[in-house]
Write a protein that holds these residues in place. Sequence first.
Motif, PDB file in Angstrom:
ATOM      1  N   THR A 151       0.854  -1.186   0.000  1.00  0.00           N
ATOM      2  CA  THR A 151       0.000   0.000   0.000  1.00  0.00           C
ATOM      3  C   THR A 151       0.895   1.244   0.000  1.00  0.00           C
ATOM      4  N   LEU A 152       0.559   2.217  -0.840  1.00  0.00           N
ATOM      5  CA  LEU A 152       1.296   3.477  -0.860  1.00  0.00           C
ATOM      6  C   LEU A 152       0.881   4.297   0.359  1.00  0.00           C
ATOM      7  N   LYS A 153       1.825   4.551   1.274  1.00  0.00           N
ATOM      8  CA  LYS A 153       1.520   5.220   2.535  1.00  0.00           C
ATOM      9  C   LYS A 153       1.871   6.707   2.522  1.00  0.00           C
ATOM     10  N   GLY A 154       2.772   7.105   1.635  1.00  0.00           N
ATOM     11  CA  GLY A 154       3.166   8.505   1.594  1.00  0.00           C
ATOM     12  C   GLY A 154       4.347   8.716   0.682  1.00  0.00           C
ATOM     13  N   ASN A 155       4.816   9.972   0.591  1.00  0.00           N
ATOM     14  CA  ASN A 155       6.002  10.280  -0.199  1.00  0.00           C
ATOM     15  C   ASN A 155       6.571  11.627   0.228  1.00  0.00           C
ATOM     16  N   VAL A 156       7.853  11.824  -0.070  1.00  0.00           N
ATOM     17  CA  VAL A 156       8.522  13.101   0.137  1.00  0.00           C
ATOM     18  C   VAL A 156       9.326  13.407  -1.120  1.00  0.00           C
ATOM     19  N   SER A 157       9.483  14.694  -1.435  1.00  0.00           N
ATOM     20  CA  SER A 157      10.085  15.065  -2.717  1.00  0.00           C
ATOM     21  C   SER A 157      11.178  16.107  -2.561  1.00  0.00           C
ATOM     22  N   GLY A 158      12.105  16.070  -3.527  1.00  0.00           N
ATOM     23  CA  GLY A 158      13.182  17.051  -3.599  1.00  0.00           C
ATOM     24  C   GLY A 158      13.371  17.527  -5.021  1.00  0.00           C
ATOM     25  N   GLY A 159      14.617  17.860  -5.375  1.00  0.00           N
ATOM     26  CA  GLY A 159      14.919  18.385  -6.697  1.00  0.00           C
ATOM     27  C   GLY A 159      15.412  17.317  -7.651  1.00  0.00           C
ATOM     28  N   SER A 160      16.233  17.722  -8.612  1.00  0.00           N
ATOM     29  CA  SER A 160      16.684  16.804  -9.652  1.00  0.00           C
ATOM     30  C   SER A 160      17.775  15.870  -9.147  1.00  0.00           C
ATOM     31  N   TRP A 161      17.842  14.680  -9.732  1.00  0.00           N
ATOM     32  CA  TRP A 161      18.881  13.693  -9.463  1.00  0.00           C
ATOM     33  C   TRP A 161      19.015  13.420  -7.966  1.00  0.00           C
ATOM     34  N   GLY A 162      17.894  13.172  -7.308  1.00  0.00           N
ATOM     35  CA  GLY A 162      17.899  13.019  -5.861  1.00  0.00           C
ATOM     36  C   GLY A 162      18.621  11.781  -5.364  1.00  0.00           C
ATOM     37  N   LEU A 163      19.586  11.969  -4.469  1.00  0.00           N
ATOM     38  CA  LEU A 163      20.247  10.879  -3.764  1.00  0.00           C
ATOM     39  C   LEU A 163      19.537  10.710  -2.434  1.00  0.00           C
ATOM     40  N   ALA A 164      19.430   9.494  -1.933  1.00  0.00           N
ATOM     41  CA  ALA A 164      18.618   9.272  -0.735  1.00  0.00           C
ATOM     42  C   ALA A 164      19.248   8.260   0.204  1.00  0.00           C
ATOM     43  N   THR A 165      18.918   8.401   1.490  1.00  0.00           N
ATOM     44  CA  THR A 165      19.270   7.405   2.491  1.00  0.00           C
ATOM     45  C   THR A 165      18.314   7.545   3.661  1.00  0.00           C
ATOM     46  N   LEU A 166      18.364   6.562   4.576  1.00  0.00           N
ATOM     47  CA  LEU A 166      17.480   6.524   5.734  1.00  0.00           C
ATOM     48  C   LEU A 166      18.281   6.439   7.024  1.00  0.00           C
ATOM     49  N   SER A 167      17.682   6.944   8.096  1.00  0.00           N
ATOM     50  CA  SER A 167      18.228   6.688   9.428  1.00  0.00           C
ATOM     51  C   SER A 167      18.057   5.208   9.744  1.00  0.00           C
ATOM     52  N   ARG A 168      18.773   4.749  10.733  1.00  0.00           N
ATOM     53  CA  ARG A 168      18.738   3.327  11.062  1.00  0.00           C
ATOM     54  C   ARG A 168      17.333   2.866  11.471  1.00  0.00           C
ATOM     55  N   ASP A 169      16.581   3.750  12.142  1.00  0.00           N
ATOM     56  CA  ASP A 169      15.235   3.364  12.581  1.00  0.00           C
ATOM     57  C   ASP A 169      14.166   3.598  11.524  1.00  0.00           C
ATOM     58  N   GLY A 170      14.532   4.175  10.385  1.00  0.00           N
ATOM     59  CA  GLY A 170      13.578   4.384   9.305  1.00  0.00           C
ATOM     60  C   GLY A 170      12.636   5.555   9.492  1.00  0.00           C
ATOM     61  N   ASN A 171      12.835   6.344  10.531  1.00  0.00           N
ATOM     62  CA  ASN A 171      11.932   7.459  10.813  1.00  0.00           C
ATOM     63  C   ASN A 171      12.388   8.786  10.214  1.00  0.00           C
ATOM     64  N   THR A 172      13.616   8.813   9.698  1.00  0.00           N
ATOM     65  CA  THR A 172      14.139  10.016   9.056  1.00  0.00           C
ATOM     66  C   THR A 172      14.698   9.651   7.687  1.00  0.00           C
ATOM     67  N   ALA A 173      14.293  10.417   6.683  1.00  0.00           N
ATOM     68  CA  ALA A 173      14.803  10.231   5.324  1.00  0.00           C
ATOM     69  C   ALA A 173      15.615  11.453   4.932  1.00  0.00           C
ATOM     70  N   TYR A 174      16.679  11.219   4.184  1.00  0.00           N
ATOM     71  CA  TYR A 174      17.545  12.295   3.716  1.00  0.00           C
ATOM     72  C   TYR A 174      17.570  12.276   2.191  1.00  0.00           C
ATOM     73  N   MET A 175      17.508  13.467   1.579  1.00  0.00           N
ATOM     74  CA  MET A 175      17.657  13.572   0.138  1.00  0.00           C
ATOM     75  C   MET A 175      18.575  14.739  -0.189  1.00  0.00           C
ATOM     76  N   ALA A 176      19.593  14.471  -1.017  1.00  0.00           N
ATOM     77  CA  ALA A 176      20.464  15.515  -1.551  1.00  0.00           C
ATOM     78  C   ALA A 176      20.149  15.641  -3.034  1.00  0.00           C
ATOM     79  N   SER A 177      19.757  16.835  -3.460  1.00  0.00           N
ATOM     80  CA  SER A 177      19.335  17.010  -4.851  1.00  0.00           C
ATOM     81  C   SER A 177      19.582  18.446  -5.299  1.00  0.00           C
ATOM     82  N   GLY A 178      19.403  18.691  -6.603  1.00  0.00           N
ATOM     83  CA  GLY A 178      19.666  20.004  -7.187  1.00  0.00           C
ATOM     84  C   GLY A 178      18.394  20.709  -7.599  1.00  0.00           C
ATOM     85  N   PHE A 179      18.408  22.008  -7.443  1.00  0.00           N
ATOM     86  CA  PHE A 179      17.288  22.842  -7.883  1.00  0.00           C
ATOM     87  C   PHE A 179      17.839  23.851  -8.884  1.00  0.00           C
ATOM     88  N   LEU A 180      17.571  23.611 -10.186  1.00  0.00           N
ATOM     89  CA  LEU A 180      18.155  24.394 -11.267  1.00  0.00           C
ATOM     90  C   LEU A 180      17.123  25.355 -11.861  1.00  0.00           C
TER      91      LEU A 180
END
Length: 344
Positions: free
Chosen positions: A28-57
């Motif tokens: 089931t799709l529960k949610g989403n979060v968005s950033g800019g172009s070519w987004g790199l992503a990772t998660l905290s160990r507990d899965g409660n925090t998401a990180y995205m590094a991306s560009g806004f051109l």
Amino acid sequence: MSPGTNVFVNQMDMATSTIYIFSTKDLTLKGNVSGGSWGLATLSRDGNTAYMASGFLSRVAYGTGEDVLQIFDVPTNTVKKEIILPFKLTQYTPDASQLRLSADEKFIYIQNATPATSVTVVDLEKGSVVKEIPSPGCYGIYPTENGYSYSTICSDGSFVTFKLSPDGQSFTSRKSKKIFDVDEDPIFLASDRVNSDLVFLSYNGNIYRLSDASGIIKRVDFIPVAKGIAGNWGASGYGVISYDSAAGVMFMTMSSNRHEGSHHHGATEIWAYDMKKKKILSRSPVKDISTIAVVKGEQTNLFGLDIKKNIIVKYDINPKTGYSLRKSGQRTDFGFATMIMGAH
């Protein structure tokens, strides 16, 4: 967001990148979060925090712009903080090795390529960039399990290990001996840990088991998994390995009739390999799977990405038949994606 364990898909796009959050139970799709172009992503160990590094051109694919690290609260799908980065972020197909947290999650390491390669170090406690570490000819970030060191793969087949000071302001580096042949047996960026060792898979289907415990990468083992198997088998995809630590089984995306350039194609089989006994336990037929991840929810499942149809596929794992796979669900709500993530 409703409770329960999640599996995450990072969709890369030229304009907007999105992390989609699915239930491990029924996709089931529960949610989403968005950033800019070519987004790199990772998660905290507990899965409660998401990180995205991306560009806004300014013109989407070119022009002036800025690179930003966004920190998201997963349960509420909201932005907690933004940190402006040096305008050097790599713009390559997203891979887990490009955005990594230190062992204690104090620092986050971000891959740059202009095309000169370096790593930006962000102190998450301070909320600011503290260092840029040049790493010419080397790419990928593989943090140690303790402290503030990470290794990177270099174009001559060696690794360099950087050790940061606790404040992130200074570092030392050590270069390994040649670990693999970049022409005859190149390795994928994808990695996993077996016990405390780093494991990589080569284009030819060879496992490289490496230790970073001494502060420099050393080769512990070399396992020619595909050797002697008819059909010219090799690894295919992006996230080509994932380890089930409870079972001691490495899953690998594999295809036959490999040739120069076929390494990024979708796999036709997923092999389950016993890392202790060093033998193939099962070979499960699949179609166009490019990335896999073992995720522990109510039970342990393998999730895969179909690179052609942009589908996340859920597989049940059967220990009684050599950890073979049976498709038990699928979902498509996203575009081109090469990353699956789950909480540790």
